[in-house]
Design a protein around this motif. Structure first.
Motif, PDB file in Angstrom:
ATOM      1  N   PHE A  77      23.301  53.768  50.759  1.00  0.00           N
ATOM      2  CA  PHE A  77      24.179  52.665  50.365  1.00  0.00           C
ATOM      3  C   PHE A  77      24.787  52.989  49.013  1.00  0.00           C
ATOM      4  CE2 PHE A  77      25.354  48.546  48.642  1.00  0.00           C
ATOM      5  CZ  PHE A  77      25.913  47.918  49.743  1.00  0.00           C
ATOM      6  N   THR A  78      26.069  52.676  48.827  1.00  0.00           N
ATOM      7  CA  THR A  78      26.742  52.861  47.549  1.00  0.00           C
ATOM      8  C   THR A  78      27.106  51.505  46.975  1.00  0.00           C
ATOM      9  OG1 THR A  78      27.636  55.008  48.201  1.00  0.00           O
ATOM     10  CG2 THR A  78      28.726  53.890  46.372  1.00  0.00           C
ATOM     11  N   VAL A  79      26.612  51.197  45.773  1.00  0.00           N
ATOM     12  CA  VAL A  79      26.954  49.956  45.090  1.00  0.00           C
ATOM     13  C   VAL A  79      28.306  50.151  44.416  1.00  0.00           C
ATOM     14  CG1 VAL A  79      26.322  48.349  43.244  1.00  0.00           C
ATOM     15  CG2 VAL A  79      24.541  49.340  44.712  1.00  0.00           C
ATOM     16  N   LYS A  80      29.277  49.284  44.752  1.00  0.00           N
ATOM     17  CA  LYS A  80      30.615  49.354  44.167  1.00  0.00           C
ATOM     18  C   LYS A  80      31.008  48.080  43.431  1.00  0.00           C
ATOM     19  CE  LYS A  80      32.542  52.730  47.340  1.00  0.00           C
ATOM     20  NZ  LYS A  80      33.745  53.115  48.072  1.00  0.00           N
ATOM     21  N   SER A  81      30.321  46.957  43.738  1.00  0.00           N
ATOM     22  CA  SER A  81      30.612  45.702  43.057  1.00  0.00           C
ATOM     23  C   SER A  81      29.399  44.788  43.124  1.00  0.00           C
ATOM     24  CB  SER A  81      31.836  45.013  43.675  1.00  0.00           C
ATOM     25  OG  SER A  81      31.604  44.735  45.039  1.00  0.00           O
ATOM     26  N   VAL A  82      29.379  43.807  42.243  1.00  0.00           N
ATOM     27  CA  VAL A  82      28.329  42.795  42.194  1.00  0.00           C
ATOM     28  C   VAL A  82      28.987  41.448  42.438  1.00  0.00           C
ATOM     29  CG1 VAL A  82      26.592  41.668  40.746  1.00  0.00           C
ATOM     30  CG2 VAL A  82      26.919  44.148  40.605  1.00  0.00           C
ATOM     31  N   GLY A  83      28.557  40.756  43.488  1.00  0.00           N
ATOM     32  CA  GLY A  83      29.131  39.469  43.841  1.00  0.00           C
ATOM     33  C   GLY A  83      28.427  38.320  43.137  1.00  0.00           C
ATOM     34  N   LEU A  84      29.146  37.218  42.942  1.00  0.00           N
ATOM     35  CA  LEU A  84      28.627  36.018  42.286  1.00  0.00           C
ATOM     36  C   LEU A  84      28.676  34.871  43.281  1.00  0.00           C
ATOM     37  CD1 LEU A  84      30.565  36.536  38.951  1.00  0.00           C
ATOM     38  CD2 LEU A  84      28.168  37.066  39.407  1.00  0.00           C
ATOM     39  N   TRP A  85      27.517  34.351  43.667  1.00  0.00           N
ATOM     40  CA  TRP A  85      27.388  33.425  44.788  1.00  0.00           C
ATOM     41  C   TRP A  85      26.800  32.073  44.411  1.00  0.00           C
ATOM     42  CZ3 TRP A  85      28.929  34.537  49.727  1.00  0.00           C
ATOM     43  CH2 TRP A  85      29.287  35.865  49.977  1.00  0.00           C
ATOM     44  N   SER A  86      27.069  31.087  45.268  1.00  0.00           N
ATOM     45  CA  SER A  86      26.516  29.744  45.111  1.00  0.00           C
ATOM     46  C   SER A  86      25.126  29.608  45.707  1.00  0.00           C
ATOM     47  CB  SER A  86      27.439  28.717  45.778  1.00  0.00           C
ATOM     48  OG  SER A  86      27.482  28.935  47.185  1.00  0.00           O
ATOM     49  N   TYR A  94      32.054  33.209  44.522  1.00  0.00           N
ATOM     50  CA  TYR A  94      32.915  32.695  43.449  1.00  0.00           C
ATOM     51  C   TYR A  94      33.664  33.792  42.706  1.00  0.00           C
ATOM     52  CZ  TYR A  94      30.627  28.164  43.902  1.00  0.00           C
ATOM     53  OH  TYR A  94      30.155  26.968  44.365  1.00  0.00           O
ATOM     54  N   GLY A  95      33.206  35.003  42.810  1.00  0.00           N
ATOM     55  CA  GLY A  95      33.847  36.103  42.092  1.00  0.00           C
ATOM     56  C   GLY A  95      32.970  37.334  42.163  1.00  0.00           C
ATOM     57  N   TYR A  96      33.334  38.343  41.408  1.00  0.00           N
ATOM     58  CA  TYR A  96      32.558  39.587  41.421  1.00  0.00           C
ATOM     59  C   TYR A  96      32.866  40.404  40.181  1.00  0.00           C
ATOM     60  CZ  TYR A  96      36.974  41.618  42.884  1.00  0.00           C
ATOM     61  OH  TYR A  96      38.295  42.001  42.925  1.00  0.00           O
ATOM     62  N   TRP A  97      31.986  41.345  39.907  1.00  0.00           N
ATOM     63  CA  TRP A  97      32.214  42.356  38.884  1.00  0.00           C
ATOM     64  C   TRP A  97      32.417  43.683  39.592  1.00  0.00           C
ATOM     65  CZ3 TRP A  97      27.311  39.793  37.152  1.00  0.00           C
ATOM     66  CH2 TRP A  97      27.557  38.795  36.207  1.00  0.00           C
TER      67      TRP A  97
END
Length: 119
Positions: A77-86, A94-97
């Motif tokens: 698995f390759t991590v490419k972004s971090v999500g922001l969840w409820s 709600y968004g991501y880095w």
């Protein structure tokens, strides 16, 4: 007519008891996630979203507190972004880095070392 929030107004939003800031984080194998279909699955220990702890807002920004999320990542698995969840499962994104890509040939961990949201 469009409204504009002042710094104090933005800080009220960031410190409110509403659904902002996001309560959980996820990792994704795409640069701009739109849902939960790009999160990893499996692994031992198994991947799961992690709770977020936020500091107090200041100057239109709110940063993660000292307790930073550590994710169990399955092999290949390759991590490419971090999500922001409820929510811990499903919920609203709600968004991501966007983060520097990190590929995992074998099972490993991914630590979010910092994170800030800004209005």
């Amino acid at each position: 007519m469009a409204g504009v929030l002042t710094t104090a107004g933005k800080d009220i939003v960031l410190n409110s008891d509403a659904a902002w800031p996001p309560a959980y984080a996820s990792v994704h194998n795409v640069d701009a996630p739109t849902d939960n279909t790009t999160e990893p699955s499996g692994g031992s220990p198994a991947y799961a979203r992690k709770a977020l702890t936020w500091g107090t807002s200041s100057g239109n920004s709110k940063a993660l507190a000292a307790t930073l999320p550590v994710f169990d990542i399955p092999a290949a698995f390759t991590v490419k972004s971090v999500g922001l969840w409820s929510a811990l499962t499903n919920g609203t994104l709600y968004g991501y880095w966007d983060v520097t890509d990190e590929a995992f040939a074998g099972q490993g961990t991914y630590t979010v070392s910092s994170g800030t949201v800004t209005l």
